[in-house]
Design a protein around this motif. Structure first.
Motif, PDB file in Angstrom:
ATOM      1  N   VAL A 326       0.852  -1.252  -0.002  1.00  0.00           N
ATOM      2  CA  VAL A 326      -0.066   0.047   0.003  1.00  0.00           C
ATOM      3  C   VAL A 326       0.843   1.159   0.129  1.00  0.00           C
ATOM      4  O   VAL A 326       1.766   1.458   0.894  1.00  0.00           O
ATOM      5  N   HIS A 327       0.854   2.011  -1.114  1.00  0.00           N
ATOM      6  CA  HIS A 327       1.592   3.210  -1.156  1.00  0.00           C
ATOM      7  C   HIS A 327       0.576   4.628  -1.296  1.00  0.00           C
ATOM      8  O   HIS A 327      -0.464   4.695  -1.870  1.00  0.00           O
ATOM      9  N   SER A 328       1.323   5.446  -0.653  1.00  0.00           N
ATOM     10  CA  SER A 328       0.704   7.195  -0.438  1.00  0.00           C
ATOM     11  C   SER A 328       1.443   7.842  -1.343  1.00  0.00           C
ATOM     12  O   SER A 328       2.300   7.945  -1.507  1.00  0.00           O
ATOM     13  N   LEU A 329       0.548   8.412  -2.313  1.00  0.00           N
ATOM     14  CA  LEU A 329       1.189   9.305  -3.327  1.00  0.00           C
ATOM     15  C   LEU A 329       1.928  10.256  -2.800  1.00  0.00           C
ATOM     16  O   LEU A 329       2.700  11.108  -3.412  1.00  0.00           O
ATOM     17  N   TRP A 330       1.300  11.013  -1.798  1.00  0.00           N
ATOM     18  CA  TRP A 330       1.931  12.003  -1.141  1.00  0.00           C
ATOM     19  C   TRP A 330       2.454  11.567   0.354  1.00  0.00           C
ATOM     20  O   TRP A 330       2.376  12.502   1.325  1.00  0.00           O
ATOM     21  N   ASP A 331       3.224  10.815   0.243  1.00  0.00           N
ATOM     22  CA  ASP A 331       3.776  10.061   1.611  1.00  0.00           C
ATOM     23  C   ASP A 331       4.824  10.939   2.115  1.00  0.00           C
ATOM     24  O   ASP A 331       6.340  10.959   1.298  1.00  0.00           O
ATOM     25  N   GLN A 332       4.841  11.928   2.919  1.00  0.00           N
ATOM     26  CA  GLN A 332       5.944  12.557   3.385  1.00  0.00           C
ATOM     27  C   GLN A 332       7.151  11.915   4.241  1.00  0.00           C
ATOM     28  O   GLN A 332       7.997  12.719   4.467  1.00  0.00           O
ATOM     29  N   GLU A 333       6.978  10.787   4.272  1.00  0.00           N
ATOM     30  CA  GLU A 333       8.083   9.916   4.912  1.00  0.00           C
ATOM     31  C   GLU A 333       8.536   8.816   4.295  1.00  0.00           C
ATOM     32  O   GLU A 333       9.975   8.653   4.284  1.00  0.00           O
ATOM     33  N   ASP A 334       7.846   7.969   3.915  1.00  0.00           N
ATOM     34  CA  ASP A 334       8.439   6.860   3.303  1.00  0.00           C
ATOM     35  C   ASP A 334       7.703   6.544   1.727  1.00  0.00           C
ATOM     36  O   ASP A 334       7.118   5.605   1.609  1.00  0.00           O
ATOM     37  N   ILE A 335       8.263   7.648   0.767  1.00  0.00           N
ATOM     38  CA  ILE A 335       7.456   7.505  -0.498  1.00  0.00           C
ATOM     39  C   ILE A 335       8.148   6.501  -1.361  1.00  0.00           C
ATOM     40  O   ILE A 335       7.582   6.457  -2.461  1.00  0.00           O
ATOM     41  N   TYR A 336       9.400   6.242  -1.118  1.00  0.00           N
ATOM     42  CA  TYR A 336      10.179   5.222  -1.911  1.00  0.00           C
ATOM     43  C   TYR A 336       9.780   3.663  -1.829  1.00  0.00           C
ATOM     44  O   TYR A 336       9.606   2.806  -2.674  1.00  0.00           O
ATOM     45  N   GLY A 337       9.586   3.041  -0.341  1.00  0.00           N
ATOM     46  CA  GLY A 337       9.802   1.726  -0.055  1.00  0.00           C
ATOM     47  C   GLY A 337       8.645   0.892  -0.952  1.00  0.00           C
ATOM     48  O   GLY A 337       9.088  -0.106  -1.480  1.00  0.00           O
ATOM     49  N   ALA A 338       7.328   1.128  -0.831  1.00  0.00           N
ATOM     50  CA  ALA A 338       6.272   0.355  -1.560  1.00  0.00           C
ATOM     51  C   ALA A 338       6.685  -0.194  -2.714  1.00  0.00           C
ATOM     52  O   ALA A 338       6.531  -1.305  -3.246  1.00  0.00           O
ATOM     53  N   ILE A 339       6.847   1.111  -3.557  1.00  0.00           N
ATOM     54  CA  ILE A 339       6.972   0.817  -5.177  1.00  0.00           C
ATOM     55  C   ILE A 339       8.603   0.024  -5.461  1.00  0.00           C
ATOM     56  O   ILE A 339       8.410  -0.624  -6.217  1.00  0.00           O
ATOM     57  N   ALA A 340       9.549   0.461  -4.756  1.00  0.00           N
ATOM     58  CA  ALA A 340      10.575  -0.237  -4.719  1.00  0.00           C
ATOM     59  C   ALA A 340      10.496  -1.737  -4.480  1.00  0.00           C
ATOM     60  O   ALA A 340      11.021  -2.596  -5.324  1.00  0.00           O
ATOM     61  N   VAL A 341       9.760  -2.209  -3.374  1.00  0.00           N
ATOM     62  CA  VAL A 341       9.538  -3.629  -3.344  1.00  0.00           C
ATOM     63  C   VAL A 341       8.683  -4.303  -4.267  1.00  0.00           C
ATOM     64  O   VAL A 341       9.019  -5.441  -4.898  1.00  0.00           O
ATOM     65  N   TYR A 342       7.713  -3.562  -4.729  1.00  0.00           N
ATOM     66  CA  TYR A 342       6.758  -4.105  -5.851  1.00  0.00           C
ATOM     67  C   TYR A 342       7.674  -4.235  -7.033  1.00  0.00           C
ATOM     68  O   TYR A 342       7.611  -5.370  -7.653  1.00  0.00           O
ATOM     69  N   LYS A 343       8.424  -3.461  -7.627  1.00  0.00           N
ATOM     70  CA  LYS A 343       9.282  -3.525  -8.696  1.00  0.00           C
ATOM     71  C   LYS A 343      10.433  -4.791  -8.525  1.00  0.00           C
ATOM     72  O   LYS A 343      10.568  -5.479  -9.446  1.00  0.00           O
ATOM     73  N   ALA A 344      10.715  -5.145  -7.009  1.00  0.00           N
ATOM     74  CA  ALA A 344      11.605  -6.202  -6.885  1.00  0.00           C
ATOM     75  C   ALA A 344      11.006  -7.410  -7.047  1.00  0.00           C
ATOM     76  O   ALA A 344      11.626  -8.444  -7.526  1.00  0.00           O
ATOM     77  N   ILE A 345       9.673  -7.391  -6.424  1.00  0.00           N
ATOM     78  CA  ILE A 345       9.033  -8.883  -6.252  1.00  0.00           C
ATOM     79  C   ILE A 345       8.014  -9.180  -7.439  1.00  0.00           C
ATOM     80  O   ILE A 345       7.752 -10.225  -7.608  1.00  0.00           O
ATOM     81  N   GLU A 346       7.744  -8.319  -8.131  1.00  0.00           N
ATOM     82  CA  GLU A 346       6.418  -8.432  -8.869  1.00  0.00           C
ATOM     83  C   GLU A 346       6.822  -9.464 -10.292  1.00  0.00           C
ATOM     84  O   GLU A 346       6.136 -10.282 -10.433  1.00  0.00           O
ATOM     85  N   PRO A 347       8.285  -9.517 -10.605  1.00  0.00           N
ATOM     86  CA  PRO A 347       8.685 -10.233 -11.915  1.00  0.00           C
ATOM     87  C   PRO A 347       8.465 -11.707 -11.225  1.00  0.00           C
ATOM     88  O   PRO A 347       8.271 -12.692 -12.114  1.00  0.00           O
ATOM     89  N   THR A 348       8.467 -12.064  -9.875  1.00  0.00           N
ATOM     90  CA  THR A 348       8.346 -13.316  -9.602  1.00  0.00           C
ATOM     91  C   THR A 348       6.993 -13.751  -9.567  1.00  0.00           C
ATOM     92  O   THR A 348       6.831 -15.117  -9.292  1.00  0.00           O
ATOM     93  N   ASP A 349       6.164 -12.832  -9.555  1.00  0.00           N
ATOM     94  CA  ASP A 349       4.596 -13.423  -9.546  1.00  0.00           C
ATOM     95  C   ASP A 349       3.965 -13.777 -11.050  1.00  0.00           C
ATOM     96  O   ASP A 349       3.427 -12.681 -11.717  1.00  0.00           O
ATOM     97  N   THR A 350       4.536 -15.015 -11.376  1.00  0.00           N
ATOM     98  CA  THR A 350       4.259 -15.151 -13.100  1.00  0.00           C
ATOM     99  C   THR A 350       2.916 -15.292 -13.259  1.00  0.00           C
ATOM    100  O   THR A 350       2.386 -14.902 -14.311  1.00  0.00           O
ATOM    101  N   ALA A 351       2.175 -15.820 -12.296  1.00  0.00           N
ATOM    102  CA  ALA A 351       0.708 -15.776 -12.491  1.00  0.00           C
ATOM    103  C   ALA A 351      -0.358 -14.406 -12.151  1.00  0.00           C
ATOM    104  O   ALA A 351      -1.345 -14.496 -12.324  1.00  0.00           O
ATOM    105  N   ASN A 352       0.658 -13.391 -11.806  1.00  0.00           N
ATOM    106  CA  ASN A 352      -0.032 -12.293 -11.499  1.00  0.00           C
ATOM    107  C   ASN A 352      -1.178 -12.498 -10.426  1.00  0.00           C
ATOM    108  O   ASN A 352      -2.316 -11.648 -10.411  1.00  0.00           O
ATOM    109  N   ASP A 353      -0.986 -13.393  -9.438  1.00  0.00           N
ATOM    110  CA  ASP A 353      -2.046 -13.575  -8.331  1.00  0.00           C
ATOM    111  C   ASP A 353      -1.339 -13.564  -6.795  1.00  0.00           C
ATOM    112  O   ASP A 353      -2.315 -13.621  -5.891  1.00  0.00           O
ATOM    113  N   ARG A 354      -0.277 -13.026  -6.808  1.00  0.00           N
ATOM    114  CA  ARG A 354       0.415 -13.168  -5.564  1.00  0.00           C
ATOM    115  C   ARG A 354       0.934 -11.768  -5.077  1.00  0.00           C
ATOM    116  O   ARG A 354       1.024 -11.399  -3.761  1.00  0.00           O
ATOM    117  N   VAL A 355       1.164 -10.630  -5.805  1.00  0.00           N
ATOM    118  CA  VAL A 355       1.653  -9.511  -5.635  1.00  0.00           C
ATOM    119  C   VAL A 355       0.535  -8.537  -5.774  1.00  0.00           C
ATOM    120  O   VAL A 355       0.130  -8.488  -6.999  1.00  0.00           O
TER     121      VAL A 355
END
Length: 667
Positions: A326-355
């Motif tokens: 869950v990412h906030s578009l105007w997150d004044q503290e942790d605006i980097y993390g959620a998207i970074a994790v998504y980019k890191a683990i989404e390629p492993t979700d080959t069936a597109n049903d876990r991420v």
């Protein structure tokens, strides 16, 4: 009148003293009393609250970890939950929703003194309606070393390895906790979900490393992921010095009862008078705190930061548990993390049903609060309530309950700012459900402070120029900059949507503006700053802000007339242009390229609006000042190191500066 009273009192006092000296004291008689008897205490040795009318059962336990340390844990079981074989409907055994926290489990489960579960949970860090209406068993635990838990506290405790020689970490503590819970809560159906915000959002990510079989779902919200690249401690090498109070209070004591002090109402003055961030820390005694010592010793992106970057860790792990980031578009503290994790683990979700990914128009943590507005922005609906009821609850129910219908949650649920519309998408970034593409498109800085999609011409003036003076740094928001600890209303959560007009009028900020748009421009993804710039110094910071300029007048909301809304913005410390690990002095007056990503956006610039890009060299006091003279460690820059510099932003054909926008186009 006041003087007369003062003198009269002085005269009377003098007379009394004279008499006391003239007349010897007589010895006072000793009173004769019977033998002293004990006065019984009115406090019982053990008090048992009468909780028969409560709609929940509360258990306060200490759960043992594999190294013998016990972690303080509060368990809240809704009344009427059976402790035997499963039934059906409301009578069935219930799943567990776990949050692990450094912020006091007792406080997080005691927001009110009430016999009802809802009021005691209504506050941080509880999605109260989801928990109560879903009938979940709520469990909140203090991490080791904080509040009621035993053991040693380490900020974002690294996994076992080079940075942690012990056998325990947050992954093992989560495993041991879940193992105990499913074996010792008879009302549980044996399924556990973990969720939390910020630091509490970092912990659900740690739970994904060698997860317990009973862990069925993880929901990291606004998680701390990489403290150097773009979350709490640094952004691209620039230190977020307004987190000094957090470090001080979080680490100094187990119960956060040592409070940061200040001597000015305006934080701008506090940080200016101290000089460097290192000096301010020293004035507050921060050298006693182990984590501060680590920050001082690791100002660059070395192995210390890389080896605990959670996105890199999870990219190397098998994905065994469904995750909703869950990412906030105007997150004044942790605006980097959620998207970074998504980019890191989404390629492993080959069936597109876990991420799964959610992007909402919120500040940090606003998804569990009212989401109908943010500062002056109005979204025409309670966006946070929509998320909780239409996305989060069905997601949790699907994986944690036994007889739930198939969920209807898209892989990506993204709020589109500008049009105020939710989009159901298959991947991110993608501009629409089907029929469109995201095309990297240069938006050029041009002569005459223009902003255009056309490349600059050879016969135009090649650069814009301004003077950056460390003695007068650009405020990151209108002063006074609100210090930590002052009474509400706390406006810190909304600074990313502050009107940028004050900055655009400063001589040390250059603002490039487009013509009025005749058609909408939609972007989905991360804009990339491609800045060609020079400095007369040997080090420099570069702040790049992508802004939506509202029409001169806005019907129905006049205060939005001409409003300059930041859509995406960040800072880059110039010494890391060639290497994030090895800082290097900048060649003076040489046009050099600085290329770095800005935070994710999902925004539509509407017809009648204009686009703007602002460039500046300080963002104070949120970030520490760059002395603009290369020194080995900016934390210890001396007063004489801070010098004015002439900054040039180039827009010539061979030195073109632009923002690479992820523009959505229809196929």
């Amino acid at each position: 009148m006041l003087n007369r009273v003062r003198f009269a009192k002085a005269g009377a006092l003098g007379t009394a003293l004279a008499l006391a000296i003239a007349v010897p004291h007589a010895k006072a008689p000793v009173p004769q009393t019977p033998a002293t008897q004990a006065l019984p205490s009115e406090t019982p040795a053990h008090f048992t609250p009468m909780a028969q009318a409560f709609d929940y059962v509360k258990r306060d336990v200490m759960i043992p970890m594999r190294d013998g340390v016990r972690l303080h844990t509060i368990i809240l079981v809704p009344k009427g939950t059976p402790a035997s074989a499963q039934g059906s409907g409301a009578a069935s055994r219930r799943p567990i929703l776990l949050t692990r926290t450094p912020y006091d489990a007792k406080a997080l489960t005691g927001h009110a003194n009430s016999s009802h579960l809802g009021p005691i949970l209504a506050g941080y860090d509880n999605a109260t309606d989801v928990i109560v209406e879903g009938g979940y068993i709520r469990v909140v635990q203090d991490v080791r070393g904080k509040y009621g838990s035993e053991g040693d506290y380490v900020m974002n405790r690294p996994l076992h390895g080079p940075l942690n020689p012990t056998t325990v970490d947050h992954a093992t503590d989560t495993y041991d906790t879940i193992d105990w819970l499913v074996k010792n809560i008879p009302e549980s159906n044996g399924k556990v979900g973990i969720l939390g915000i910020s630091y509490d959002g970092f912990l659900p990510l740690m739970a994904l490393v060698n997860p317990h079989p009973a862990l069925k779902v993880s929901v990291p919200m606004n998680p701390m992921v990489d403290g150097w690249m773009g979350d709490d401690w640094f952004h691209n090498g620039a230190f977020r010095q307004q987190n000094l109070p957090y470090i001080y209070e979080q680490v100094a004591t187990r119960a956060n009862d040592e409070k940061w002090w200040t001597d000015h109402f305006d934080d701008y003055d506090v940080y200016m008078q101290a000089g460097s961030a290192g000096e301010l820390g020293q004035r507050h005694g921060l050298e006693q705190i182990g984590f501060w010592d680590k920050i001082l010793k690791h100002p660059s992106y070395d192995a210390f930061w890389r080896e605990q970057a959670v996105d890199k860790i999870l990219a190397a792990q098998p994905l065994k548990v469904p995750v909703m980031l869950v990412h906030s578009l105007w997150d004044q503290e942790d605006i980097y993390g959620a998207i970074a994790v998504y980019k890191a683990i989404e390629p492993t979700d080959t069936a597109n049903d876990r991420v799964f990914l959610v992007l909402g128009p919120w500040h940090h943590g606003q998804e569990i609060d009212d989401g109908s507005s943010l500062g002056p922005l109005k979204f025409n609906s309670d966006t946070a309530l929509y998320f909780r009821q239409q996305v989060l609850r069905p997601f949790l129910d699907h994986y944690l309950k036994d007889d739930e219908p198939k969920m209807d949650v898209a892989p990506v649920t993204a709020f589109e700012t500008g049009t105020n519309t939710w989009r159901r998408l298959q991947t991110w970034p993608s501009g629409c459900a089907s029929g469109c593409t995201v095309q990297p498109t240069p938006l050029y800085l041009d002569a005459g402070l223009a902003l255009t999609f056309s490349a600059p011409k050879a016969d135009d003036v090649p650069f814009e120029e301004y003077i950056s003076d460390p003695a007068k740094p650009v405020p990151f928001r209108a002063r006074p900059s609100q210090p930590v600890g002052y009474a509400p209303p706390l406006t810190w959560p909304q600074w990313l949507v502050d009107d940028q007009r004050e900055a655009s009028g400063r001589p040390d900020v250059v603002a490039f503006t487009s013509d009025v748009l005749n058609a909408q421009v939609k972007i989905s993804g991360q804009p990339i700053a491609n800045l060609v710039a020079s400095t007369s110094g040997t080090d420099s910071d570069w702040v790049v802000k992508l802004i939506d300029v509202y029409p001169d007048e806005v019907a129905g909301q006049p205060e939005m007339g001409g409003y300059q809304l930041m859509v995406s913005a960040d800072i880059f410390r110039g010494r890391y242009r060639e290497s994030l690990e090895t800082p290097k002095a900048i060649a003076a007056d040489a046009p050099l390229q600085y290329r770095f990503a800005l935070p994710t956006a999902n925004h539509v610039f509407l017809p009648g609006h204009r686009m703007m890009v602002q460039i500046q060299s300080s963002w104070f006091p949120l970030y520490d000042r760059n002395p603009q003279t290369f020194v080995p460690n900016i934390f210890w820059a001396n007063p004489g190191d801070y010098r004015k510099a002439v900054q040039r932003v180039y827009h010539a054909p061979d030195h073109a500066s632009f923002i690479e926008l992820p523009v959505v186009t229809m196929r």
